[in-house]
Design a protein around this motif. Structure first.
Motif, PDB file in Angstrom:
ATOM      1  N   GLU A 261       0.824  -1.209   0.000  1.00  0.00           N
ATOM      2  CA  GLU A 261       0.000   0.000   0.000  1.00  0.00           C
ATOM      3  C   GLU A 261       0.859   1.260   0.000  1.00  0.00           C
ATOM      4  OE1 GLU A 261      -3.668   0.524   0.160  1.00  0.00           O
ATOM      5  OE2 GLU A 261      -3.224  -1.320  -0.926  1.00  0.00           O
ATOM      6  N   ASN A 262       1.892   1.272   0.824  1.00  0.00           N
ATOM      7  CA  ASN A 262       2.776   2.438   0.854  1.00  0.00           C
ATOM      8  C   ASN A 262       3.542   2.595  -0.452  1.00  0.00           C
ATOM      9  OD1 ASN A 262       2.842   3.879   3.615  1.00  0.00           O
ATOM     10  ND2 ASN A 262       2.852   1.724   4.185  1.00  0.00           N
ATOM     11  N   GLY A 263       3.918   1.468  -1.058  1.00  0.00           N
ATOM     12  CA  GLY A 263       4.572   1.541  -2.359  1.00  0.00           C
ATOM     13  C   GLY A 263       3.662   2.150  -3.412  1.00  0.00           C
ATOM     14  N   LEU A 264       2.386   1.763  -3.372  1.00  0.00           N
ATOM     15  CA  LEU A 264       1.410   2.339  -4.297  1.00  0.00           C
ATOM     16  C   LEU A 264       1.251   3.835  -4.056  1.00  0.00           C
ATOM     17  CD1 LEU A 264      -0.878   2.080  -6.407  1.00  0.00           C
ATOM     18  CD2 LEU A 264      -2.419   1.537  -4.503  1.00  0.00           C
ATOM     19  N   HIS A 265       1.097   4.227  -2.795  1.00  0.00           N
ATOM     20  CA  HIS A 265       0.881   5.639  -2.483  1.00  0.00           C
ATOM     21  C   HIS A 265       2.117   6.488  -2.777  1.00  0.00           C
ATOM     22  CE1 HIS A 265      -2.355   4.159   0.564  1.00  0.00           C
ATOM     23  NE2 HIS A 265      -2.801   4.178  -0.673  1.00  0.00           N
ATOM     24  N   THR A 266       3.300   5.896  -2.619  1.00  0.00           N
ATOM     25  CA  THR A 266       4.530   6.626  -2.926  1.00  0.00           C
ATOM     26  C   THR A 266       4.596   7.013  -4.396  1.00  0.00           C
ATOM     27  OG1 THR A 266       5.764   5.545  -1.146  1.00  0.00           O
ATOM     28  CG2 THR A 266       7.055   6.476  -2.950  1.00  0.00           C
ATOM     29  N   HIS A 325      -6.372  -4.400  -7.604  1.00  0.00           N
ATOM     30  CA  HIS A 325      -6.372  -2.938  -7.522  1.00  0.00           C
ATOM     31  C   HIS A 325      -5.001  -2.364  -7.914  1.00  0.00           C
ATOM     32  CE1 HIS A 325      -7.044   1.002  -5.653  1.00  0.00           C
ATOM     33  NE2 HIS A 325      -6.006   0.804  -4.875  1.00  0.00           N
ATOM     34  N   VAL A 326      -3.938  -2.915  -7.338  1.00  0.00           N
ATOM     35  CA  VAL A 326      -2.591  -2.390  -7.577  1.00  0.00           C
ATOM     36  C   VAL A 326      -2.102  -2.738  -8.981  1.00  0.00           C
ATOM     37  CG1 VAL A 326      -0.196  -2.427  -6.791  1.00  0.00           C
ATOM     38  CG2 VAL A 326      -2.054  -2.501  -5.117  1.00  0.00           C
ATOM     39  N   PHE A 327      -2.285  -3.984  -9.392  1.00  0.00           N
ATOM     40  CA  PHE A 327      -1.784  -4.401 -10.702  1.00  0.00           C
ATOM     41  C   PHE A 327      -2.482  -3.646 -11.837  1.00  0.00           C
ATOM     42  CE2 PHE A 327      -0.437  -8.507  -8.575  1.00  0.00           C
ATOM     43  CZ  PHE A 327       0.914  -8.248  -8.711  1.00  0.00           C
ATOM     44  N   LEU A 328      -3.752  -3.342 -11.653  1.00  0.00           N
ATOM     45  CA  LEU A 328      -4.475  -2.613 -12.694  1.00  0.00           C
ATOM     46  C   LEU A 328      -3.941  -1.191 -12.842  1.00  0.00           C
ATOM     47  CD1 LEU A 328      -6.706  -3.116 -14.718  1.00  0.00           C
ATOM     48  CD2 LEU A 328      -8.378  -2.328 -13.038  1.00  0.00           C
ATOM     49  N   CYS A 413       5.701  -3.694  -8.722  1.00  0.00           N
ATOM     50  CA  CYS A 413       6.504  -4.293  -7.647  1.00  0.00           C
ATOM     51  C   CYS A 413       5.758  -4.212  -6.314  1.00  0.00           C
ATOM     52  CB  CYS A 413       7.852  -3.590  -7.545  1.00  0.00           C
ATOM     53  SG  CYS A 413       8.933  -3.869  -8.965  1.00  0.00           S
ATOM     54  N   ALA A 414       5.052  -3.105  -6.088  1.00  0.00           N
ATOM     55  CA  ALA A 414       4.229  -2.994  -4.882  1.00  0.00           C
ATOM     56  C   ALA A 414       3.134  -4.052  -4.883  1.00  0.00           C
ATOM     57  CB  ALA A 414       3.622  -1.597  -4.790  1.00  0.00           C
ATOM     58  N   GLY A 415       2.620  -4.362  -6.073  1.00  0.00           N
ATOM     59  CA  GLY A 415       1.605  -5.400  -6.177  1.00  0.00           C
ATOM     60  C   GLY A 415       2.116  -6.768  -5.760  1.00  0.00           C
ATOM     61  N   PHE A 416       3.389  -7.046  -6.024  1.00  0.00           N
ATOM     62  CA  PHE A 416       3.950  -8.334  -5.617  1.00  0.00           C
ATOM     63  C   PHE A 416       4.055  -8.438  -4.094  1.00  0.00           C
ATOM     64  CE2 PHE A 416       5.749  -8.319 -10.030  1.00  0.00           C
ATOM     65  CZ  PHE A 416       5.072  -9.449 -10.457  1.00  0.00           C
ATOM     66  N   ALA A 417       4.293  -7.315  -3.420  1.00  0.00           N
ATOM     67  CA  ALA A 417       4.292  -7.327  -1.951  1.00  0.00           C
ATOM     68  C   ALA A 417       2.899  -7.662  -1.424  1.00  0.00           C
ATOM     69  CB  ALA A 417       4.757  -5.972  -1.415  1.00  0.00           C
ATOM     70  N   THR A 418       1.873  -7.070  -2.036  1.00  0.00           N
ATOM     71  CA  THR A 418       0.499  -7.382  -1.641  1.00  0.00           C
ATOM     72  C   THR A 418       0.162  -8.834  -1.941  1.00  0.00           C
ATOM     73  OG1 THR A 418      -0.095  -5.092  -2.178  1.00  0.00           O
ATOM     74  CG2 THR A 418      -1.895  -6.646  -1.871  1.00  0.00           C
ATOM     75  N   LEU A 419       0.684  -9.353  -3.044  1.00  0.00           N
ATOM     76  CA  LEU A 419       0.459 -10.757  -3.392  1.00  0.00           C
ATOM     77  C   LEU A 419       1.063 -11.681  -2.337  1.00  0.00           C
ATOM     78  CD1 LEU A 419      -0.610 -12.777  -5.496  1.00  0.00           C
ATOM     79  CD2 LEU A 419       1.610 -12.611  -6.652  1.00  0.00           C
TER      80      LEU A 419
END
Length: 459
Positions: A261-266, A325-328, A413-419
């Protein structure tokens, strides 16, 4: 309903706090880039400055949040809630006064310190307050309502920011922050029945063993922590998180989910500005969609689904939606795709409520502040690591020197952390199903006595 009625003042305070905090987000990106890199759609300096502020704030929150949570077990939730609500006013007041380059730097400097006490502590203390007031069976729904009200504040602030000029946005936010601190001081009642009244009791357990153990699920024994005046040691925090396999798994999931989430927001706002030339108004529209959908989900879907499905299954569903959500976002091929991705928040917003509810059920009433503070500290640790990874990655792939053309690479890459969090959440679900399948049926319990499977949760 009576329990929820006792939370009205907390809900009002949470609404005002998030109204002030999130109102400035759409405008902050624009004024930062305008002050540091005038006329440019990509600005590495702004990205690094934001990342540095997030890293320092996260590092401070990692230390401060468990301390504040532990102190709230001793001195009460209301007393400690005055800290984040008051200190939030300072950075907002700076930008309310001026938004020139010098004041932008001053804002980020003060925000680093204020964020250590505000970002994680407000959520930690609010959740502990709810846990004090609401019985275990209804706690997941109450957590969802608290986060839903917070999201409603986010929506209202973002909507008003869409209508106000930039200079007025920060002034209104500063006034709302001051109103929050005043409201908490005047109207919020103390929730913790175990607050000590005498300094001599500072080394005694806050609640009796019987009262603490009665709030635990499946008979799991609660880790007994001595409530101290000093910062809880690292070993105490580790002992709490490792005292139950469920707590350990929840901490790991919280870490990877927060990292994603933080990676996405960054990266997201700078990515959208570079990729689709988004401005303050488009940012506000996107945040409005996220907020409206999230508020609806938290206030309606979560209270309906949690008692029927269970937090463990909802956690997995939420993480699955969070991955989508992130990957899209990362592969967005047109300006409307981010708006579509934002609708997945309807399910992904379940994650935080589910983690907090699962953790709350595994500790006694005298450790709620400490437990929620530890989980927030774990999330803060992720926010420390996140800028070190995603800030240079975002700046690199948004620049002309990127090794290949993929502006959304850091978001992927943030999506892989969520995965990773999603995969690990299956272990909680599997563990709960194993416990349920091995448990004795109620009619058999009457004949066979207590079932030993409930004395210790299987690892």
């Amino acid at each position: 309903m009576k329990e929820l009625g006792e939370l009205v003042h907390l809900f009002v305070a949470a609404f005002l706090f998030h109204f002030a905090a999130y109102m400035i987000i759409p405008a902050t990106t624009d004024i930062t880039m305008e002050a540091l890199c005038p006329g440019q759609d990509a600005c590495s300096l702004a990205i690094y400055l934001t990342g540095f502020q997030q890293a320092v704030t996260g590092l401070g929150a990692l230390i401060v949040t468990p301390l504040v949570g532990n102190l709230s077990d001793k001195y009460g939730r209301k007393t400690l809630l005055m800290l984040p609500t008051t200190i939030t006013v300072l950075p907002l007041a700076i930008l309310a006064y001026n938004q020139t380059r010098e004041f932008i730097y001053a804002y980020y400097a003060v925000k680093m310190v204020a964020g250590m006490f505000a970002d994680g502590c407000m959520q930690c203390l609010s959740l502990a307050y709810v846990a004090d007031r609401v019985c275990e069976r209804r706690r997941a729904s109450a957590f969802a309502m608290l986060l839903g009200v917070s999201t409603a504040g986010f929506v209202s602030g973002t909507l008003l920011a869409r209508l106000l000029p930039v200079s007025s946005t920060f002034q209104v936010a500063a006034v709302a922050a001051m109103a929050t601190a005043t409201y908490v001081r005047l109207f919020l009642e103390e929730s913790n029945p175990c607050v000590a009244q005498d300094d001599e009791e500072s080394t005694k357990p806050l609640c009796s063993t019987s009262s603490s153990s009665s709030s635990l699920s499946d008979g799991e024994s609660s880790p007994t922590l001595t409530i101290l005046r000093k910062r809880p040691s690292l070993s105490e925090m580790i002992n709490l998180l490792t005292s139950s396999s469920t707590l350990s798994r929840a901490a790991v999931i919280a870490f990877f989910h927060s990292l994603g989430e933080n990676g996405l927001h960054t990266a997201l706002l700078y990515y959208l500005k570079a990729r689709f030339h988004f401005s303050k108004d488009q940012f506000a529209d996107l945040l409005l969609i996220i907020g409206v959908v999230g508020t609806f989900s938290q206030l309606t879907l979560m209270p309906l689904l949690a008692p029927r499905i269970g937090e463990e299954k909802l956690l997995t569903v939420g993480l699955l939606a969070s991955c989508a959500h992130v990957f899209l976002y990362s592969i967005a091929w047109s300006y409307w795709v981010p708006y579509l991705a934002a609708t997945f928040v309807m399910l992904s917003i379940f994650v935080n409520s589910c983690i907090r509810s699962i953790v709350s059920k595994k500790v006694g009433s005298s450790e709620q502040g400490m437990a929620q503070g530890c989980i927030t500290g774990v999330s803060s640790f992720a926010s420390v690591i996140c800028p070190l990874i995603f800030t240079p990655l975002t700046a690199w792939f948004l620049s002309d020197d990127a090794p290949f053309h993929f502006k959304g690479f850091s978001i992927m890459c943030a999506g892989f952390a969520t995965l990773t969090a999603l995969v690990y959440s299956v272990t909680i679900l599997t563990g709960e199903l194993t416990t349920y399948e091995g448990a004795t049926r109620p009619e058999e319990e009457q004949n066979s006595g207590p079932n030993p499977i409930f004395t210790k949760e299987p690892r």
